[in-house]
Structure formats: C-alpha cells, structure tokens
Scaffold this motif. Structure first.
Motif, PDB file in Angstrom:
ATOM      1  N   GLY A 139      -3.491  -7.582   7.436  1.00  0.00           N
ATOM      2  CA  GLY A 139      -2.145  -8.059   7.102  1.00  0.00           C
ATOM      3  C   GLY A 139      -1.618  -7.424   5.830  1.00  0.00           C
ATOM      4  O   GLY A 139      -0.426  -7.076   5.744  1.00  0.00           O
ATOM      5  N   TYR A 140      -2.490  -7.277   4.843  1.00  0.00           N
ATOM      6  CA  TYR A 140      -2.101  -6.595   3.603  1.00  0.00           C
ATOM      7  C   TYR A 140      -1.574  -5.193   3.910  1.00  0.00           C
ATOM      8  O   TYR A 140      -0.537  -4.781   3.407  1.00  0.00           O
ATOM      9  CB  TYR A 140      -3.293  -6.523   2.639  1.00  0.00           C
ATOM     10  CG  TYR A 140      -3.127  -5.476   1.574  1.00  0.00           C
ATOM     11  CD1 TYR A 140      -2.323  -5.714   0.468  1.00  0.00           C
ATOM     12  CD2 TYR A 140      -3.743  -4.229   1.688  1.00  0.00           C
ATOM     13  CE1 TYR A 140      -2.148  -4.739  -0.506  1.00  0.00           C
ATOM     14  CE2 TYR A 140      -3.581  -3.262   0.723  1.00  0.00           C
ATOM     15  CZ  TYR A 140      -2.774  -3.517  -0.367  1.00  0.00           C
ATOM     16  OH  TYR A 140      -2.592  -2.545  -1.321  1.00  0.00           O
ATOM     17  N   TRP A 141      -2.292  -4.456   4.760  1.00  0.00           N
ATOM     18  CA  TRP A 141      -1.883  -3.087   5.059  1.00  0.00           C
ATOM     19  C   TRP A 141      -0.607  -3.041   5.894  1.00  0.00           C
ATOM     20  O   TRP A 141       0.221  -2.149   5.705  1.00  0.00           O
ATOM     21  CB  TRP A 141      -3.016  -2.307   5.719  1.00  0.00           C
ATOM     22  CG  TRP A 141      -3.991  -1.865   4.689  1.00  0.00           C
ATOM     23  CD1 TRP A 141      -5.263  -2.295   4.507  1.00  0.00           C
ATOM     24  CD2 TRP A 141      -3.733  -0.922   3.644  1.00  0.00           C
ATOM     25  NE1 TRP A 141      -5.816  -1.678   3.408  1.00  0.00           N
ATOM     26  CE2 TRP A 141      -4.893  -0.828   2.853  1.00  0.00           C
ATOM     27  CE3 TRP A 141      -2.620  -0.154   3.278  1.00  0.00           C
ATOM     28  CZ2 TRP A 141      -4.994   0.008   1.742  1.00  0.00           C
ATOM     29  CZ3 TRP A 141      -2.714   0.683   2.170  1.00  0.00           C
ATOM     30  CH2 TRP A 141      -3.876   0.750   1.421  1.00  0.00           C
ATOM     31  N   VAL A 142      -0.417  -3.979   6.796  1.00  0.00           N
ATOM     32  CA  VAL A 142       0.826  -4.010   7.581  1.00  0.00           C
ATOM     33  C   VAL A 142       2.014  -4.226   6.642  1.00  0.00           C
ATOM     34  O   VAL A 142       3.018  -3.506   6.717  1.00  0.00           O
ATOM     35  CB  VAL A 142       0.773  -5.091   8.684  1.00  0.00           C
ATOM     36  CG1 VAL A 142       2.143  -5.259   9.341  1.00  0.00           C
ATOM     37  CG2 VAL A 142      -0.275  -4.741   9.735  1.00  0.00           C
ATOM     38  N   VAL A 143       1.906  -5.196   5.747  1.00  0.00           N
ATOM     39  CA  VAL A 143       2.996  -5.461   4.795  1.00  0.00           C
ATOM     40  C   VAL A 143       3.204  -4.267   3.872  1.00  0.00           C
ATOM     41  O   VAL A 143       4.340  -3.818   3.646  1.00  0.00           O
ATOM     42  CB  VAL A 143       2.716  -6.751   3.991  1.00  0.00           C
ATOM     43  CG1 VAL A 143       3.700  -6.917   2.842  1.00  0.00           C
ATOM     44  CG2 VAL A 143       2.756  -7.967   4.908  1.00  0.00           C
ATOM     45  N   THR A 144       2.123  -3.719   3.340  1.00  0.00           N
ATOM     46  CA  THR A 144       2.219  -2.585   2.414  1.00  0.00           C
ATOM     47  C   THR A 144       2.864  -1.375   3.086  1.00  0.00           C
ATOM     48  O   THR A 144       3.780  -0.755   2.522  1.00  0.00           O
ATOM     49  CB  THR A 144       0.814  -2.217   1.881  1.00  0.00           C
ATOM     50  OG1 THR A 144       0.312  -3.335   1.148  1.00  0.00           O
ATOM     51  CG2 THR A 144       0.848  -1.002   0.976  1.00  0.00           C
ATOM     52  N   LEU A 145       2.418  -1.025   4.291  1.00  0.00           N
ATOM     53  CA  LEU A 145       2.975   0.145   4.988  1.00  0.00           C
ATOM     54  C   LEU A 145       4.417  -0.083   5.416  1.00  0.00           C
ATOM     55  O   LEU A 145       5.216   0.864   5.444  1.00  0.00           O
ATOM     56  CB  LEU A 145       2.096   0.507   6.183  1.00  0.00           C
ATOM     57  CG  LEU A 145       0.732   1.083   5.796  1.00  0.00           C
ATOM     58  CD1 LEU A 145      -0.211   1.084   6.989  1.00  0.00           C
ATOM     59  CD2 LEU A 145       0.877   2.469   5.196  1.00  0.00           C
ATOM     60  N   THR A 146       4.773  -1.313   5.729  1.00  0.00           N
ATOM     61  CA  THR A 146       6.162  -1.627   6.069  1.00  0.00           C
ATOM     62  C   THR A 146       7.073  -1.352   4.873  1.00  0.00           C
ATOM     63  O   THR A 146       8.114  -0.688   5.008  1.00  0.00           O
ATOM     64  CB  THR A 146       6.292  -3.101   6.516  1.00  0.00           C
ATOM     65  OG1 THR A 146       5.491  -3.304   7.673  1.00  0.00           O
ATOM     66  CG2 THR A 146       7.737  -3.466   6.810  1.00  0.00           C
ATOM     67  N   ILE A 147       6.673  -1.816   3.708  1.00  0.00           N
ATOM     68  CA  ILE A 147       7.482  -1.606   2.498  1.00  0.00           C
ATOM     69  C   ILE A 147       7.471  -0.130   2.099  1.00  0.00           C
ATOM     70  O   ILE A 147       8.507   0.429   1.731  1.00  0.00           O
ATOM     71  CB  ILE A 147       6.999  -2.515   1.352  1.00  0.00           C
ATOM     72  CG1 ILE A 147       7.182  -3.987   1.738  1.00  0.00           C
ATOM     73  CG2 ILE A 147       7.742  -2.202   0.054  1.00  0.00           C
ATOM     74  CD1 ILE A 147       6.504  -4.974   0.808  1.00  0.00           C
ATOM     75  N   MET A 148       6.310   0.508   2.180  1.00  0.00           N
ATOM     76  CA  MET A 148       6.224   1.945   1.876  1.00  0.00           C
ATOM     77  C   MET A 148       7.174   2.736   2.785  1.00  0.00           C
ATOM     78  O   MET A 148       7.920   3.604   2.314  1.00  0.00           O
ATOM     79  CB  MET A 148       4.803   2.465   2.063  1.00  0.00           C
ATOM     80  CG  MET A 148       3.838   2.145   0.988  1.00  0.00           C
ATOM     81  SD  MET A 148       2.205   2.829   1.458  1.00  0.00           S
ATOM     82  CE  MET A 148       1.475   3.058  -0.137  1.00  0.00           C
ATOM     83  N   GLY A 149       7.117   2.460   4.084  1.00  0.00           N
ATOM     84  CA  GLY A 149       7.974   3.162   5.035  1.00  0.00           C
ATOM     85  C   GLY A 149       9.434   2.964   4.740  1.00  0.00           C
ATOM     86  O   GLY A 149      10.250   3.900   4.818  1.00  0.00           O
ATOM     87  N   ALA A 150       9.819   1.729   4.379  1.00  0.00           N
ATOM     88  CA  ALA A 150      11.207   1.450   4.041  1.00  0.00           C
ATOM     89  C   ALA A 150      11.670   2.273   2.852  1.00  0.00           C
ATOM     90  O   ALA A 150      12.756   2.877   2.872  1.00  0.00           O
ATOM     91  CB  ALA A 150      11.376  -0.051   3.753  1.00  0.00           C
ATOM     92  N   ILE A 151      10.849   2.324   1.822  1.00  0.00           N
ATOM     93  CA  ILE A 151      11.213   3.087   0.621  1.00  0.00           C
ATOM     94  C   ILE A 151      11.308   4.573   0.919  1.00  0.00           C
ATOM     95  O   ILE A 151      12.281   5.236   0.553  1.00  0.00           O
ATOM     96  CB  ILE A 151      10.197   2.813  -0.515  1.00  0.00           C
ATOM     97  CG1 ILE A 151      10.330   1.376  -1.000  1.00  0.00           C
ATOM     98  CG2 ILE A 151      10.385   3.816  -1.659  1.00  0.00           C
ATOM     99  CD1 ILE A 151       9.221   0.929  -1.934  1.00  0.00           C
TER     100      ILE A 151
END
Length: 156
Positions: A139-151
């Motif tokens: 879950g940490y990685w899903v949230v982190t990659l979602t925000i990274m991708g958005a940026i």
C-alpha cells in the motif's frame, strides 16, 4: 521530461514514508509484523538509510517518467531522432495530450497495483511474512508511485 519534477518525485518516498509509517497510521502494525523495536530502529545508520533511499527513489522516479509520460514513447518510435519532421509535427499537435497530474496519478497507481504490489506479495509469501505486512508495504508503494506519477506527468 522535467528534471525538477523527477527531483520532487524523489522526495515523495520520504514524505509518504514519514506519514505512512507513523505509529498513528501503519507504523505500529509495521513494527509488530517485522519485530522492529524503537531501540533497534535507533541503532540503524540513518545517513546510510536515508541516503540510499534518496538514490533509489531517484532511480524509481527516473524510470517512472517513461511509464507516465507517453511522449517518451513517440520519440523512441523514431529512434530518438528529435530532428524527425513528422515527430516534431506530431508533438506540436499532441505534445501536451495526457500530460496532467490525474493521468500521471493513474499510471503511477497502475504501476503500483499491477507491478510493485505483486512483487512485494511474492517476496512476502516466500519470506513467510504476514498479509498485514505485505499490504502495509504494498500500500505504501501504491500511494507513493501514484503521487510520484502525478508529479512527474503533471509538472511541465
């Protein structure tokens, strides 16, 4: 590809980690499931841990840019020849198509759910870790990659 977006995305793993692994969120579960104690955590070499985390997060951000910015694929189709007239015309016409925070978040989330979470789960299964730990870490990685991708995708 915007270098400043990649640098900003690099820091996301630390910021999300500070929140995600806070004892009031999932930190207590993580500590219980891994057998980590506060004393043991304090013995870690923080310069090494945070330094390598930044380096690895930069590598992830750099590679993620090719997954969330589709224009990279257009340049690859012509062998990287940015002087190609048809490529330049295509990019002029469609250059900012699918360049938004939402689109980057979608693709970052897909990478997290369909690539990183399965890898985390497979490792956890063979390491005989609990589903709680697998889901907290994944879950940490899903949230982190979602925000990274958005940026990465939205910052022009």
């Amino acid at each position: 590809m915007n270098f400043y977006a990649i640098l900003a995305a690099t820091l996301v793993s630390l910021v999300v980690g500070f929140v995600w692994y806070n004892p009031k969120i999932f930190g207590t579960i993580w500590m219980n499931e891994t057998g980590m104690t506060e004393e043991k955590a304090k013995q870690g070499n923080m310069v090494k841990i945070f330094g390598l985390t930044i380096i690895y997060s930069f590598l992830i951000s750099f590679m993620l840019s090719g997954m969330v910015i589709h224009q990279v694929g257009a340049v690859q189709l012509v062998g990287g020849d940015e002087t190609n007239a048809s490529l330049m015309e295509f990019l002029k016409d469609k250059g900012d198509a699918f360049r938004s925070f939402q689109h980057g978040a979608l693709h970052g989330c897909m990478v997290g759910l369909l690539f990183v979470l399965p890898i985390t789960a497979i490792n956890g299964l063979f390491d005989q870790k609990s589903w709680k730990l697998i889901l907290v870490t994944g879950g940490y990685w899903v949230v982190t990659l979602t925000i990274m991708g958005a940026i990465i995708c939205g910052w022009k």
